[in-house]
Design a protein around this motif. Structure first.
Motif, mmCIF file in Angstrom:
data_model
loop_
_atom_site.group_PDB
_atom_site.id
_atom_site.type_symbol
_atom_site.label_atom_id
_atom_site.label_comp_id
_atom_site.label_asym_id
_atom_site.label_seq_id
_atom_site.Cartn_x
_atom_site.Cartn_y
_atom_site.Cartn_z
ATOM 1 N N SER A 270 51.942 15.128 49.674
ATOM 2 C CA SER A 270 52.606 15.971 48.679
ATOM 3 C C SER A 270 52.102 17.413 48.725
ATOM 4 O O SER A 270 52.785 18.333 48.283
ATOM 5 N N THR A 271 50.893 17.600 49.280
ATOM 6 C CA THR A 271 50.344 18.955 49.395
ATOM 7 C C THR A 271 50.116 19.374 50.848
ATOM 8 O O THR A 271 49.574 20.444 51.097
ATOM 9 N N ALA A 307 58.660 12.611 54.824
ATOM 10 C CA ALA A 307 58.295 13.720 53.944
ATOM 11 C C ALA A 307 58.670 15.061 54.569
ATOM 12 O O ALA A 307 59.119 15.980 53.883
ATOM 13 N N LEU A 308 58.491 15.174 55.882
ATOM 14 C CA LEU A 308 58.846 16.408 56.581
ATOM 15 C C LEU A 308 60.347 16.660 56.510
ATOM 16 O O LEU A 308 60.791 17.779 56.243
ATOM 17 N N GLN A 309 61.145 15.636 56.753
ATOM 18 C CA GLN A 309 62.604 15.795 56.701
ATOM 19 C C GLN A 309 63.061 16.255 55.322
ATOM 20 O O GLN A 309 63.955 17.093 55.202
ATOM 21 N N LYS A 310 62.409 15.740 54.288
ATOM 22 C CA LYS A 310 62.749 16.142 52.924
ATOM 23 C C LYS A 310 62.372 17.599 52.682
ATOM 24 O O LYS A 310 63.162 18.376 52.130
ATOM 25 N N GLU A 311 61.180 17.998 53.107
ATOM 26 C CA GLU A 311 60.706 19.360 52.876
ATOM 27 C C GLU A 311 61.464 20.382 53.717
ATOM 28 O O GLU A 311 61.606 21.548 53.309
ATOM 29 N N MET A 312 61.983 19.970 54.874
ATOM 30 C CA MET A 312 62.707 20.903 55.743
ATOM 31 C C MET A 312 63.956 21.461 55.079
ATOM 32 O O MET A 312 64.466 22.509 55.486
ATOM 33 N N LYS A 313 64.440 20.807 54.042
ATOM 34 C CA LYS A 313 65.607 21.327 53.319
ATOM 35 C C LYS A 313 65.294 22.644 52.619
ATOM 36 O O LYS A 313 66.204 23.393 52.249
#
Length: 484
Positions: A270-271, A307-313
């Motif tokens: 998450s961080t 998590a990376l795919q989610k943050e890439m948005k």
């Protein structure tokens, strides 16, 4: 001519005079909007480089004879003038090379900090008292200037990198011939106008505009400079080092990187993911310290990818003059062609984890951010410096395997580890064969008061920034006097 000219026609700044180059003109367009003309370069020839060297040589005796405090006062004035013109310079630099305006404003602010930091060195100790074995002898060391120093700077940090070379060079008593990259020359020209406004004496800073293959080569091979600081590609840097060594010119080269962020199984995702992506994609990946590899322990590999795919948005491709722009275009047509060749290779030979699909409002050198996996550490995507918004995720069995993958590179500039294990974090700082190591921080970013530089093929064996820069821009003289 004012700082806010609609279109800028560069000139050389030699001996405090603005001199038009003898070479060809070159139109500069906004890489984020190719229909917008920003200005025109008038390229220099060796005639201007020779004149700049002579100007710096003529100004040297007067400049180095001033006290450190007096030189520091000039740097304070330069910092104040830069601060007053910060927004105008940041906007021009963004239009010239495409870095988001928020980042560029931060870069200009860093330039102000650097000038003030080195201004303070004018009243600090510049040597040591050394005990003598003889009675009645005072023995001490002191720093003295190199003389005329050549600076060759890149386009990706058009304000900060020139200043982190200029400021320590000047405070040490040197005069300067500065050759910026062609596609940051408008920004360099405006920066020198600001320094002129601040009252820097004639001949102390001399700017020449042109191609590295022509006037850069002449500066390195033919002029009588006493030192040379270069930031750019490894191929060019190693060639400069060889020539400088042969000519006995003190040299400093900051070159390429293939930096990695290591993620261990106990990392708090998450961080962790957001700073990794910031280090990867800010400035469109055009940082020598950008994260071009992400090495993930296999126990959390799938979780990390999700998590990376989610943050890439949140990694948005946008027009760089928008205040909230995350990343803009790459800097030039040549850079676009280079990065696109790696994008095509990735689509042919790698697994696509995430590909951004944004369509910016203008025609420019935009490259959609791309994250890939499924290639070995000896694949070109994992070995070669791409210098664009593309990163590769590599799976590691455990900590030791991650370290072996990390160190299996000809480069050694920057790297980071993400973990909640304090022991592993400290061990990483020892095990990583790189010059700048970090724990739970992105690979990109070193504070201005800290030494900057790498190992292996990333740097020669000196450091920029901080106190270390003073060592490069000076020689050490040992003095002794018998007083009884």
């Amino acid at each position: 001519m004012t700082l806010l000219d609609q279109q800028v026609i560069t000139k050389n700044w030699i001996n405090g005079e603005w001199v038009k180059g003898d070479g060809d003109p070159l139109t500069v367009r906004n890489p984020a909007n190719l229909k917008e003309t920003i200005g025109e370069l008038t390229l220099s020839t060796s005639v201007q480089v020779k004149a700049a060297e002579e100007s710096a040589r003529n100004a040297l005796q007067s400049w180095k004879s001033t006290t450190g405090n007096e030189r520091g006062q000039y740097l304070y004035k330069m910092a104040n003038a830069l601060e007053q013109n910060a927004e105008a310079l940041a906007e021009l630099a963004t239009k010239e090379m495409g870095k988001p305006i928020g980042e560029m404003k931060g870069e200009v602010a860093r330039g102000v900090q650097l000038l003030r930091y080195y201004a303070g060195e004018g009243v600090r100790s510049d040597g040591d008292v050394i005990p003598s074995t003889a009675q009645g002898v005072l023995q001490y060391s002191k720093r003295i200037p190199l003389g005329v120093v050549g600076l060759i700077t890149p386009w990706n940090f058009p304000v900060a990198i020139p200043i982190w070379k200029l400021a320590p060079a000047l405070i040490c008593g040197n005069t300067v011939v500065w050759k910026p990259a062609e596609n940051s020359s408008l920004s360099a020209y405006k920066l020198c106008q600001i320094f002129e406004e601040a009252g820097i004496p004639k001949g102390v800073i001399n700017l020449v505009i042109g191609k590295g293959s022509e006037i850069g080569s002449y500066l390195v091979e033919r002029t009588s400079i006493n030192g040379l600081s270069f930031t750019g590609s490894t191929a060019t840097g190693t060639n400069i080092a060889a020539i400088s060594a042969q000519r006995n010119i003190k040299y400093q080269t900051e070159m390429g990187g293939k930096n990695a962020a290591v993620v261990l199984k106990d990392a708090d995702l998450s961080t962790t993911v957001a700073p990794i992506l910031s280090g990867t994609f800010r400035s469109a990946g055009q940082k020598c310290t950008a994260s071009s590899r992400i090495i993930v322990e296999e126990a959390i590999y799938d979780e990390f990818v999700t998590a990376l795919q989610k943050e890439m948005k949140n990694v948005r491709l946008d027009y760089p003059l928008h205040e909230d722009s995350y990343l803009g275009p790459v800097a030039s047509r040549a850079q676009y062609a280079k990065v696109q060749s790696y994008v095509e290779l990735a689509k042919q030979e790698a697994e696509i984890i995430y590909e951004n699909k944004d369509q910016p409002e203008y025609e420019g050198y935009y490259v959609n951010p791309l994250v890939v996996a499924g290639v070995a550490n000896d694949h070109p995507l994992a070995k070669e410096e791409i210098f664009g918004p593309l990163t590769v995720v590599i799976k590691a069995k455990d900590y030791q395997d991650a370290i072996e993958i990390l160190n299996d590179s000809e480069y050694g500039l920057s790297g980071s580890i993400f973990t909640n294990d304090l022991s592993k974090a400290h061990q990483f700082l020892e095990d990583a064969e790189i010059g700048m190591v970090r724990a739970n921080l992105e690979t990109a970013g070193v504070e201005y008061q800290a030494p900057f530089g790498g190992l292996k093929q990333s740097s020669s064996h000196t450091r920029e920034q901080g106190q270390a820069a003073l060592n490069f821009y000076s020689n050490l003289k040992t003095c002794a006097i018998k007083y009884k």
